[in-house]
Design a protein around this motif. Structure first.
Motif, short mmCIF file in Angstrom:
data_model
loop_
_atom_site.label_atom_id
_atom_site.label_comp_id
_atom_site.label_asym_id
_atom_site.label_seq_id
_atom_site.Cartn_x
_atom_site.Cartn_y
_atom_site.Cartn_z
N GLY A 7 0.81 -1.21 0.00
CA GLY A 7 0.00 0.00 0.00
C GLY A 7 0.84 1.26 0.00
O GLY A 7 0.55 2.21 -0.74
N LEU A 8 1.89 1.28 0.82
CA LEU A 8 2.75 2.47 0.89
C LEU A 8 3.49 2.69 -0.43
O LEU A 8 3.67 3.84 -0.86
CB LEU A 8 3.74 2.33 2.04
CG LEU A 8 3.15 2.42 3.45
CD1 LEU A 8 4.22 2.18 4.50
CD2 LEU A 8 2.47 3.76 3.68
N ARG A 9 3.89 1.61 -1.09
CA ARG A 9 4.55 1.77 -2.39
C ARG A 9 3.60 2.33 -3.42
O ARG A 9 3.96 3.19 -4.22
CB ARG A 9 5.13 0.43 -2.86
CG ARG A 9 6.43 0.04 -2.16
CD ARG A 9 7.17 -1.02 -2.96
NE ARG A 9 6.39 -2.26 -3.08
CZ ARG A 9 6.39 -3.25 -2.20
NH1 ARG A 9 7.15 -3.16 -1.10
NH2 ARG A 9 5.68 -4.33 -2.40
N ALA A 10 2.36 1.84 -3.41
CA ALA A 10 1.37 2.35 -4.38
C ALA A 10 1.12 3.84 -4.15
O ALA A 10 1.02 4.61 -5.11
CB ALA A 10 0.07 1.56 -4.25
N TYR A 11 1.01 4.22 -2.91
CA TYR A 11 0.82 5.64 -2.58
C TYR A 11 2.06 6.43 -3.00
O TYR A 11 1.96 7.50 -3.61
CB TYR A 11 0.56 5.80 -1.09
CG TYR A 11 0.36 7.22 -0.64
CD1 TYR A 11 -0.91 7.77 -0.54
CD2 TYR A 11 1.44 8.05 -0.32
CE1 TYR A 11 -1.11 9.09 -0.15
CE2 TYR A 11 1.26 9.36 0.08
CZ TYR A 11 -0.01 9.88 0.17
OH TYR A 11 -0.20 11.18 0.56
N GLY A 12 3.24 5.91 -2.65
CA GLY A 12 4.49 6.62 -2.89
C GLY A 12 4.82 6.83 -4.35
O GLY A 12 5.60 7.73 -4.69
N GLN A 13 4.25 6.02 -5.24
CA GLN A 13 4.48 6.25 -6.66
C GLN A 13 3.84 7.54 -7.15
O GLN A 13 4.26 8.10 -8.17
CB GLN A 13 3.93 5.05 -7.46
CG GLN A 13 4.76 3.79 -7.30
CD GLN A 13 4.15 2.59 -8.00
OE1 GLN A 13 3.02 2.66 -8.50
NE2 GLN A 13 4.88 1.49 -8.05
N LEU A 14 2.84 8.01 -6.41
CA LEU A 14 2.14 9.24 -6.78
C LEU A 14 2.49 10.41 -5.88
O LEU A 14 2.56 11.55 -6.33
CB LEU A 14 0.62 9.00 -6.73
CG LEU A 14 0.09 7.99 -7.74
CD1 LEU A 14 -1.31 7.55 -7.38
CD2 LEU A 14 0.11 8.60 -9.14
N ARG A 15 2.71 10.13 -4.60
CA ARG A 15 3.10 11.16 -3.65
C ARG A 15 4.20 10.55 -2.78
O ARG A 15 3.93 9.81 -1.82
CB ARG A 15 1.89 11.57 -2.79
CG ARG A 15 2.06 12.87 -1.99
CD ARG A 15 2.91 12.64 -0.77
NE ARG A 15 2.93 13.76 0.16
CZ ARG A 15 3.74 13.81 1.21
NH1 ARG A 15 4.62 12.83 1.45
NH2 ARG A 15 3.69 14.83 2.03
N PRO A 16 5.47 10.76 -3.16
CA PRO A 16 6.57 10.10 -2.45
C PRO A 16 6.54 10.37 -0.95
O PRO A 16 6.21 11.47 -0.51
CB PRO A 16 7.81 10.71 -3.10
CG PRO A 16 7.36 11.11 -4.47
CD PRO A 16 5.94 11.57 -4.31
N LEU A 17 6.88 9.33 -0.19
CA LEU A 17 6.94 9.41 1.26
C LEU A 17 8.38 9.24 1.72
O LEU A 17 9.07 8.31 1.29
CB LEU A 17 6.09 8.30 1.90
CG LEU A 17 4.58 8.38 1.73
CD1 LEU A 17 3.96 7.04 2.10
CD2 LEU A 17 4.00 9.48 2.60
N SER A 18 8.83 10.13 2.59
CA SER A 18 10.16 9.98 3.16
C SER A 18 10.14 8.84 4.18
O SER A 18 9.06 8.44 4.67
CB SER A 18 10.58 11.28 3.85
OG SER A 18 9.77 11.49 5.01
#
Length: 336
Positions: free
Chosen positions: A268-279
Motif C-alpha cells: 500500500g505504501l509503495r502504491a501511494y508513494g508512486q504518486l506522492r513520495p513518502l520519506s
C-alpha cells in the motif's frame, strides 16, 4: 412506514434542488452504520441517484461545510471521479439550513465497501492510489508546515486520560448501556494503562517536529472506500476533513483494511508513494499514528460511554467497533 419529522424535513430540503423532482424515490437509511449523529437518504430520479445528508445539529458550521464542499469540488474538477459531486440548490448554495441542521445533496457513488470480503493486492493499491491522487490535489490548497495535528490530538488525549485515571476516575463498567459492551469495555480498560503510556512515549519525539501539512480526510477507513471490481469508484464521507499530515490518512486506511500485515502495508505504501513520495520519516509516522490511534480509539469509546454518557443508535455496532480495537491491541502485547 410512517414518516418521521426528519423524513418530512428531508422532502422540504429536496424541494430546493432543481435536480430532484417531486417524483423522486426517497429511502431513509438512518445513520448507515455511523456514530456521528448524521442521517442519510437515498434519492433516485429517472436519470440520477443522490445521497441526501443531514449533518448532526450544530456541526459543522456553515463556513466549515463550505470549505469541505470547496475541497470536494476542487477534486472533482481535477478529474477524480470517485469523489462525490456536490449539488447546488436553486439559490446556488451547496447546503441548506433546515430543522436545526445543515443538509447537503451529493451524487450516489457506485460500488461496495467490500475489501474485507474480497481482499486483493490490486484493491489495496487502488485504495492507496486514490488517496494519493486526492492528497496531490489538496496539497495545492494553502500548504503549511508545522507540528502534526494528529500527533498532538493523540498526545493530548493520552495526557487527559492519565490525568483522569491517576485522579481516581474509572469507568462504571457495571452501568453499561447495553449487554454487548462489558466484555469489550472491560478488556479495553485492562489494556489502557500500558497502552496510553505507550502513546505518550512514542509520540513525545514528534510533538514539535515540523512536517508538511494540508487538507486530509482524517477518517478514511474500510467502510468509506467503495470498489467496483478492483477499481475505487467511491471515496465517501468528508465530515472529518481538516489540516493535517498525509500520514494520518494512510494510518487510518491501512489499519482498517489490513491491520498488522506488514507485507500488505508495504504494498500500500509503495502504491501511494508512486504518486506522492513518502520519506522514511513519513513512513515511520504512518505506523506510529496507526498504533496510537488504535489505542486512543479504545480510550475514546470508554470516555464517550462512561464519562460523557453519550447515547448511540446501535450498540451492537459500537461493540463490534470496540472489539476490533481491543483485539488488535491484545495481539501487540503493548508493554508499559
Amino acid at each position: 412506514m410512517q414518516e418521521t419529522p426528519l423524513d418530512q424535513a428531508a422532502r422540504t430540503v429536496l424541494s430546493r434542488y432543481a435536480v430532484v423532482g417531486p417524483q423522486a424515490n426517497i429511502v431513509a437509511l438512518g445513520n448507515r452504520g455511523g456514530f456521528s449523529g448524521a442521517r442519510l437518504w437515498s434519492v433516485r430520479t429517472e436519470a440520477d441517484a443522490f445521497c441526501l445528508k443531514a449533518w448532526p445539529p450544530g456541526d459543522p458550521s456553515p463556513d466549515r461545510l463550505r470549505w469541505i464542499h470547496h475541497l470536494m469540488r476542487l477534486a472533482r474538477n481535477q478529474g477524480l471521479p470517485f469523489v462525490p459531486a456536490v449539488s447546488e440548490t436553486r439559490g446556488r448554495s451547496t447546503s441548506v439550513h433546515h430543522a436545526g441542521r445543515l443538509w447537503e445533496l451529493t451524487t450516489w457513488m457506485p460500488g461496495a465497501a467490500n475489501f474485507h470480503a474480497d481482499s486483493t493486492a490490486e484493491k489495496l493499491r487502488a485504495a492507496c492510489a486514490a488517496v494519493a491522487h486526492l492528497h496531490r490535489v489538496w496539497a495545492r490548497v494553502d500548504p503549511l508546515a508545522g507540528p502534526c495535528p494528529a500527533v498532538q490530538r493523540r498526545y493530548e488525549r493520552a495526557r487527559e486520560w492519565l490525568e483522569w485515571t491517576e485522579g481516581g476516575w474509572q469507568p462504571p463498567l457495571d452501568q453499561s448501556p447495553a449487554p454487548e459492551l462489558p466484555p469489550w469495555t472491560a478488556r479495553a480498560w485492562t489494556l489502557l494503562p500500558a497502552g496510553v503510556r505507550y502513546v505518550s512515549r512514542v509520540l513525545q519525539p514528534w510533538i514539535d517536529r515540523r512536517l508538511p501539512l494540508q487538507p486530509c480526510l482524517c477518517d478514511v477507513w474500510h467502510d468509506h472506500v467503495l470498489f467496483t471490481n478492483n477499481e475505487v469508484t467511491g471515496l465517501i464521507d468528508y465530515g472529518a476533513v481538516k489540516i493535517d499530515h498525509v500520514a494520518v490518512d494512510l494510518a487510518r486506511l491501512l489499519g482498517s483494511m489490513i491491520a498488522d500485515d506488514t507485507v500488505l502495508r508495504d504494498i500500500g505504501l509503495r502504491a501511494y508513494g508512486q504518486l506522492r513520495p513518502l520519506s522514511p520519516e513519513e513512513q515511520e509516522l504512518v505506523v506510529h499514528l496507526d498504533r496510537t490511534g488504535t489505542i486512543i480509539g479504545m480510550a475514546n469509546w470508554l470516555k464517550w460511554l462512561y464519562r460523557d454518557r453519550k447515547r448511540f443508535d446501535d450498540y451492537q455496532a459500537v461493540a463490534a467497533r470496540l472489539a476490533d480495537l481491543v483485539q488488535r491491541v491484545e495481539r501487540w502485547s503493548v508493554s508499559a
